[in-house]
Design a protein around this motif. Sequence first.
Motif, PDB file in Angstrom:
ATOM      1  N   ARG A  67       0.818  -1.212   0.000  1.00  0.00           N
ATOM      2  CA  ARG A  67       0.000   0.000   0.000  1.00  0.00           C
ATOM      3  C   ARG A  67       0.853   1.264   0.000  1.00  0.00           C
ATOM      4  O   ARG A  67       0.437   2.309  -0.480  1.00  0.00           O
ATOM      5  CB  ARG A  67      -0.922  -0.002   1.231  1.00  0.00           C
ATOM      6  CG  ARG A  67      -1.921  -1.167   1.240  1.00  0.00           C
ATOM      7  CD  ARG A  67      -2.861  -1.083   2.445  1.00  0.00           C
ATOM      8  NE  ARG A  67      -3.803  -2.163   2.472  1.00  0.00           N
ATOM      9  CZ  ARG A  67      -3.584  -3.359   3.014  1.00  0.00           C
ATOM     10  NH1 ARG A  67      -2.401  -3.608   3.600  1.00  0.00           N
ATOM     11  NH2 ARG A  67      -4.515  -4.284   2.988  1.00  0.00           N
ATOM     12  N   TRP A  68       2.053   1.145   0.515  1.00  0.00           N
ATOM     13  CA  TRP A  68       2.930   2.320   0.600  1.00  0.00           C
ATOM     14  C   TRP A  68       3.466   2.738  -0.777  1.00  0.00           C
ATOM     15  O   TRP A  68       3.898   3.867  -0.974  1.00  0.00           O
ATOM     16  CB  TRP A  68       4.123   2.022   1.506  1.00  0.00           C
ATOM     17  CG  TRP A  68       4.827   0.753   1.149  1.00  0.00           C
ATOM     18  CD1 TRP A  68       4.585  -0.487   1.618  1.00  0.00           C
ATOM     19  CD2 TRP A  68       5.878   0.598   0.190  1.00  0.00           C
ATOM     20  NE1 TRP A  68       5.400  -1.420   1.050  1.00  0.00           N
ATOM     21  CE2 TRP A  68       6.222  -0.769   0.160  1.00  0.00           C
ATOM     22  CE3 TRP A  68       6.565   1.478  -0.624  1.00  0.00           C
ATOM     23  CZ2 TRP A  68       7.210  -1.265  -0.656  1.00  0.00           C
ATOM     24  CZ3 TRP A  68       7.557   0.985  -1.437  1.00  0.00           C
ATOM     25  CH2 TRP A  68       7.869  -0.368  -1.460  1.00  0.00           C
ATOM     26  N   GLU A  70       1.935   3.288  -3.556  1.00  0.00           N
ATOM     27  CA  GLU A  70       1.164   4.343  -4.233  1.00  0.00           C
ATOM     28  C   GLU A  70       1.566   5.725  -3.730  1.00  0.00           C
ATOM     29  O   GLU A  70       1.693   6.679  -4.500  1.00  0.00           O
ATOM     30  CB  GLU A  70      -0.328   4.099  -4.008  1.00  0.00           C
ATOM     31  CG  GLU A  70      -1.210   5.115  -4.749  1.00  0.00           C
ATOM     32  CD  GLU A  70      -2.695   4.791  -4.600  1.00  0.00           C
ATOM     33  OE1 GLU A  70      -3.501   5.613  -5.063  1.00  0.00           O
ATOM     34  OE2 GLU A  70      -3.034   3.735  -4.025  1.00  0.00           O
ATOM     35  N   GLU A  71       1.808   5.837  -2.411  1.00  0.00           N
ATOM     36  CA  GLU A  71       2.221   7.122  -1.854  1.00  0.00           C
ATOM     37  C   GLU A  71       3.602   7.527  -2.371  1.00  0.00           C
ATOM     38  O   GLU A  71       3.846   8.694  -2.689  1.00  0.00           O
ATOM     39  CB  GLU A  71       2.249   7.031  -0.330  1.00  0.00           C
ATOM     40  CG  GLU A  71       2.626   8.355   0.344  1.00  0.00           C
ATOM     41  CD  GLU A  71       2.594   8.242   1.859  1.00  0.00           C
ATOM     42  OE1 GLU A  71       3.081   9.190   2.514  1.00  0.00           O
ATOM     43  OE2 GLU A  71       2.105   7.229   2.383  1.00  0.00           O
ATOM     44  N   VAL A  72       4.499   6.556  -2.522  1.00  0.00           N
ATOM     45  CA  VAL A  72       5.833   6.846  -3.045  1.00  0.00           C
ATOM     46  C   VAL A  72       5.749   7.327  -4.492  1.00  0.00           C
ATOM     47  O   VAL A  72       6.402   8.295  -4.882  1.00  0.00           O
ATOM     48  CB  VAL A  72       6.741   5.611  -2.934  1.00  0.00           C
ATOM     49  CG1 VAL A  72       8.079   5.871  -3.639  1.00  0.00           C
ATOM     50  CG2 VAL A  72       6.980   5.257  -1.476  1.00  0.00           C
ATOM     51  N   THR A  73       4.949   6.643  -5.294  1.00  0.00           N
ATOM     52  CA  THR A  73       4.822   7.049  -6.707  1.00  0.00           C
ATOM     53  C   THR A  73       4.223   8.429  -6.840  1.00  0.00           C
ATOM     54  O   THR A  73       4.595   9.205  -7.734  1.00  0.00           O
ATOM     55  CB  THR A  73       3.977   6.030  -7.477  1.00  0.00           C
ATOM     56  OG1 THR A  73       2.708   5.876  -6.832  1.00  0.00           O
ATOM     57  CG2 THR A  73       4.669   4.690  -7.560  1.00  0.00           C
ATOM     58  N   GLN A  74       3.292   8.784  -5.945  1.00  0.00           N
ATOM     59  CA  GLN A  74       2.729  10.136  -5.983  1.00  0.00           C
ATOM     60  C   GLN A  74       3.780  11.180  -5.654  1.00  0.00           C
ATOM     61  O   GLN A  74       3.846  12.248  -6.279  1.00  0.00           O
ATOM     62  CB  GLN A  74       1.558  10.223  -5.003  1.00  0.00           C
ATOM     63  CG  GLN A  74       0.316   9.436  -5.430  1.00  0.00           C
ATOM     64  CD  GLN A  74      -0.787   9.479  -4.380  1.00  0.00           C
ATOM     65  OE1 GLN A  74      -0.589   9.988  -3.263  1.00  0.00           O
ATOM     66  NE2 GLN A  74      -1.955   8.935  -4.727  1.00  0.00           N
ATOM     67  N   GLN A  75       4.618  10.872  -4.651  1.00  0.00           N
ATOM     68  CA  GLN A  75       5.700  11.805  -4.308  1.00  0.00           C
ATOM     69  C   GLN A  75       6.701  11.937  -5.462  1.00  0.00           C
ATOM     70  O   GLN A  75       7.194  13.031  -5.753  1.00  0.00           O
ATOM     71  CB  GLN A  75       6.419  11.313  -3.049  1.00  0.00           C
ATOM     72  CG  GLN A  75       5.581  11.366  -1.780  1.00  0.00           C
ATOM     73  CD  GLN A  75       5.221  12.803  -1.388  1.00  0.00           C
ATOM     74  OE1 GLN A  75       5.979  13.733  -1.647  1.00  0.00           O
ATOM     75  NE2 GLN A  75       4.046  12.973  -0.784  1.00  0.00           N
ATOM     76  N   THR A  78       5.331  14.209  -8.059  1.00  0.00           N
ATOM     77  CA  THR A  78       5.467  15.620  -7.658  1.00  0.00           C
ATOM     78  C   THR A  78       6.885  16.116  -7.933  1.00  0.00           C
ATOM     79  O   THR A  78       7.087  17.223  -8.458  1.00  0.00           O
ATOM     80  CB  THR A  78       5.131  15.773  -6.168  1.00  0.00           C
ATOM     81  OG1 THR A  78       3.810  15.288  -5.931  1.00  0.00           O
ATOM     82  CG2 THR A  78       5.225  17.235  -5.752  1.00  0.00           C
TER      83      THR A  78
END
Length: 377
Positions: A67-68, A70-75, A78
């Motif tokens: 699950r983590w 997706e947050e890494v790819t979003q960062q 950015t």
Amino acid sequence: MEEGSVESLAEVFRCFICMEKLRDARLCPHCSKLCCFMCIRRWLTEQRSQCPHCRASLQLHELVNCRWAEEVTQQLDTLQMCGMGAKHSDDDRDKCEVHQEKLSVFCWTCRKCICHQCALWGGTVCTDMHGGHTFKPLDEVYDQHVGNINEEVAALRRRLMELISLVQEVERNVDSVRQAKDERVREIRNAVEMMIARLDAQLKSKLITLMGQKNSLTQETELLESLLQEVEHQLRSCSKSELIAKSTELLQMFTQVHRKPMASFVTAPVPADFTSELVPPYDASTFVIQTFSVLQQRADPVYSPPLHVNGLSWRLKVYPDGNGVVRANYLSVFLELSAGLPETSKYEYRVEMLNQSSPDSSKNIVREFASDFEVGE
């Protein structure tokens, strides 16, 4: 963070099946590779029950939910947007006509750019069958083609520099010819103006030859510059698939250019000399001494047949075994004026001993003089 570091990190968080950004990420417990849940599920249900990367046996329930990720790819997205504001996304032309997906795979067997779905499911929904084919990442193939083209561009640039150097040599040759002409003109300007006109005619002939050489080199230079501009335009404007399609044509253009060897552009320099009408050219005659070894035993001189030049009569006086203090050590040669003007006059002359054992004229012995002569000496 530097752009290159962001790109490298983004590659880690890219699905190894579709080569796109991770969606609902899963991790293979055997090789730790990340992939989209939809991609791996479709692979395991429609293809075979093994990891497409490490080939280890794999079941759907064994996948690790990340699950983590997706947050890494979003960062990462950015960071890429901040650091690559001027960089545009791939052109719409680089999309699969069947799936409207980004072209990301090159089928080495078919020599064709395809999307990841064509590579994975081509046998079921695509008109082209890619089962069992060899695939490579499109970016890798693109980089190979660009590398080949860049090597040729570098070779063309070197060729261009050689041509420019040849043009400069011709220009220096033109300058040396002009300087020689000017020196000759200054020498004879006070004598006869018609001589200057004839020298100009000689100059024109030489310059016509030199300008012909320069024009030929300039045309080849302009051709190469035009070709380089066209190649650079193609590199900037073509999509990856278009460039790959055109690379064979571009390489053929490079081969066509290289068929004409550089040696064909190298021409002999035009001699920077002009005939002087103030000093007449040499009149020459060859004197062959027969039975030289027999004559060498005697002290008497040997005379050449007379050379008649403009009312003057010249002959060589040769001592085969030397004369005076150099006797028995050297060959003595003298020039005599046997008939001519009553007053003493100065003449330039040259005596050359020919090397009969070699056609190389540089091995001949040459002596040049300027001496006062009167008849009988």
